[in-house]
Design an enzyme around this catalytic site. Structure first.
Site, short mmCIF file in Angstrom:
data_model
loop_
_atom_site.label_atom_id
_atom_site.label_comp_id
_atom_site.label_asym_id
_atom_site.label_seq_id
_atom_site.Cartn_x
_atom_site.Cartn_y
_atom_site.Cartn_z
N CYS A 69 -1.94 -2.45 -5.61
CA CYS A 69 -0.92 -1.78 -4.81
C CYS A 69 -1.53 -0.49 -4.27
CB CYS A 69 0.28 -1.48 -5.71
SG CYS A 69 1.57 -0.50 -4.92
N CYS A 179 -1.49 -2.12 2.70
CA CYS A 179 -0.44 -2.44 1.72
C CYS A 179 -0.64 -3.91 1.35
CB CYS A 179 0.94 -2.24 2.34
SG CYS A 179 2.29 -2.89 1.34
#
Ligand code: DGL
Length: 260
Positions: A69, A179
């Site tokens: 992440c 992302c």
């Protein structure tokens, strides 16, 4: 065992690369879907979640943890490296390859607000983007769409158009996916970009870096086939759907919902 976590299902795009490279390793993946999105949470809130999940993964015998992440890497990786005994691998914004390969000298980056705020991103810009122009775009709403399993709907395209058209209009020829949820939108991005942008996903490079650390630390599994466990702190349906899209052979029993 390799522990992986993300704010939700996005890190499955990183598990895909890791598992492809090291199919015999054991993996435990945690999707923190109950607390997703991380993008607009404070760094302290994200550190708290990253800490709890890392404790959980270490109790499950993780030898290494991949923070799949970008937002959690930006907020928490320093803390995690300081407070836990295992190596941590984070997501690096792939500005370097984009800068090297760009012909127009203009590169777009699509990421969360949290990632753009982090010192990791700013350092990467200073190191690799001094000779190029970088167009930053926050992808508000995209993570939520992927979490609800929407990856190619009209709704996704509309939002992508809003974010990507200004990047194309500015003359960019590369788009960095900052992302881990966004690789699931690649088909929709390609449709919207209509060949104007080459998409750069850092996940394969992160998987190679993880393999290197595993080899250096001698934690490579000697078994013939690894086990893959997928845990969600929230809704597990999208997690199942995306894992099954990548690998049909994962058993229903390998998925669980758990409070962490
Ligand atoms: N997959 C996360 C990332 O790479 C999404 C962040 C969020 O939950 O907003 O940044």
């Amino acid at each position: 065992m390799i522990g992986i976590f993300d704010s939700g299902v996005g890190g499955i795009s990183v598990w895909k690369e890791l598992h492809g490279l090291m199919p015999n390793q054991d993996f435990v993946y945690v999707a923190d879907s109950a607390y997703c999105p991380y993008g607009r949470k404070s760094a302290d809130e994200i550190i708290e979640r990253a800490k709890k999940i890392s404790e959980f993964l270490i109790k499950k015998n993780a030898d290494i943890i991949v923070v799949a992440c970008n937002t959690a890497t930006a907020a928490a990786i320093k803390y995690l490296r300081l407070h836990f005994p295992v190596p941590f691998v984070g997501m690096e914004p792939a500005i370097k390859p984009a800068a090297i390969e760009s012909k127009s000298g203009i590169v777009g980056v699509l990421a969360t607000a949290g990632t753009f705020k982090g010192s990791l991103y700013l350092n990467t810009l200073t190191k690799f983007a001094s000779n190029i122009k970088v167009i930053e775009q926050t992808g508000d709403g995209l993570v939520e769409l992927v979490e609800s399993g929407k990856i190619c709907e009209h709704e996704v395209e509309l939002l992508l158009k809003k974010y990507i058209n200004p990047i194309i209009d500015a003359g960019a020829d590369k788009l960095v996916l900052g992302c881990t949820h966004y690789p699931f939108l690649v088909e929709a991005i390609k449709k919207v970009a209509n060949n104007a942008l080459t998409i750069i996903n850092p996940a394969p490079a992160v998987a190679l870096q993880t393999q290197k650390i595993i080899n250096d630390n001698n934690i490579m599994s000697t078994k013939n086939s690894g086990t893959n466990i997928f845990i969600s702190t929230g809704n597990i349906e999208t997690l199942k759907m995306l894992v099954n899209k990548i690998n049909h052979s994962v058993n229903e029993h390998n998925f669980a919902v758990q409070n962490i």
